[in-house]
Design an enzyme around this catalytic site. Sequence first.
Site, PDB file in Angstrom:
ATOM      1  N   GLU A  43      93.491  62.569  26.590  1.00  0.00           N
ATOM      2  CA  GLU A  43      92.171  62.997  26.136  1.00  0.00           C
ATOM      3  C   GLU A  43      91.462  61.894  25.342  1.00  0.00           C
ATOM      4  OE1 GLU A  43      90.359  66.751  23.500  1.00  0.00           O
ATOM      5  OE2 GLU A  43      92.397  66.024  23.149  1.00  0.00           O
ATOM      6  N   LYS A 116      85.207  71.225  27.672  1.00  0.00           N
ATOM      7  CA  LYS A 116      86.287  71.910  26.955  1.00  0.00           C
ATOM      8  C   LYS A 116      85.813  73.240  26.387  1.00  0.00           C
ATOM      9  CE  LYS A 116      89.632  70.749  23.282  1.00  0.00           C
ATOM     10  NZ  LYS A 116      90.093  69.613  22.446  1.00  0.00           N
ATOM     11  N   CYS A 154      93.257  69.731  26.199  1.00  0.00           N
ATOM     12  CA  CYS A 154      93.946  69.859  24.907  1.00  0.00           C
ATOM     13  C   CYS A 154      94.032  71.298  24.398  1.00  0.00           C
ATOM     14  CB  CYS A 154      93.310  68.924  23.889  1.00  0.00           C
ATOM     15  SG  CYS A 154      94.400  68.564  22.472  1.00  0.00           S
TER      16      CYS A 154
END
Length: 283
Positions: A43, A116, A154
Amino acid sequence: MTEITVAAMQCAFSGDEAANIALVSGLVREAAARGAQVILPPELFEGPYFCRVEDEGLFAGARPTGKHPAVLAMQTLAKELGVAIPTSFFEADGPHHYNSLAMIGPDGQVRGVYRKSHIPDGPGYEEKFYFRPGNTGFKIWNDVAPTTVGVGVCWDQWYPETARAMMLMGAEVLFYPTAIGSEPHDPGLDTSRLWRRAMVGHAVSNVVPVVASNRIGTEEGQRFYGHSFICDERGDMLAEFGAEETGVLVATLDIDRIKRHRAAFGFFRDRRPDLYGRLAQDI
């Protein structure tokens, strides 16, 4: 028989954007030379993990998808090597900022952007200061590899809903680029075991392989613990790193065999969506 060869990389990053992109590029080349078709960097690999502090000056690092150096470099590399590269980057979209991922196909084209969905906020991981929650919804791609892939970023990887949603959309392999390490508020807390167990749980309960890529090294006192891995649909490790190795992990997956195993377990046959309404309600 449908097979796909996947790769996860692990390395440390500095404040030199060009050097970081060159490092990732070298590891992409290594993975491609070993037969990888989808290659996962960590990431936000363009630089240090900047979200440990709240600093308005750091917004300058955000750029649109079509102008971001990391995305542009991976596009060129993907086309040259004929591989897919899910590329994490700090995205600017007008006045808005996102923790995003450009899915770059083997022709070098961006096939779509995922933003995200779950944004953490805590000591050392103050992402809500920088990123809006993603507005793309979960995404899968069936045009970058021999099978359909899904990618979360993540903090998304801790949520079983993320994995299950991508599976219901048709994903056959799940990828998670990551930047996670020590907890500044509790030096005695090592979440590396929890981190792996959460994703192995997704693998087992969805009968799907999982590919996770993390950074290593110490950045301003924050230690990133690596432990990148590729596990199969039963949660068994096919390849894994510890806390310090730099390199790439590569594994070949038999998608047809995995589909048979998934059908035999019956998890999707025996679902009861009529009972799950509570999952979509606020606490």
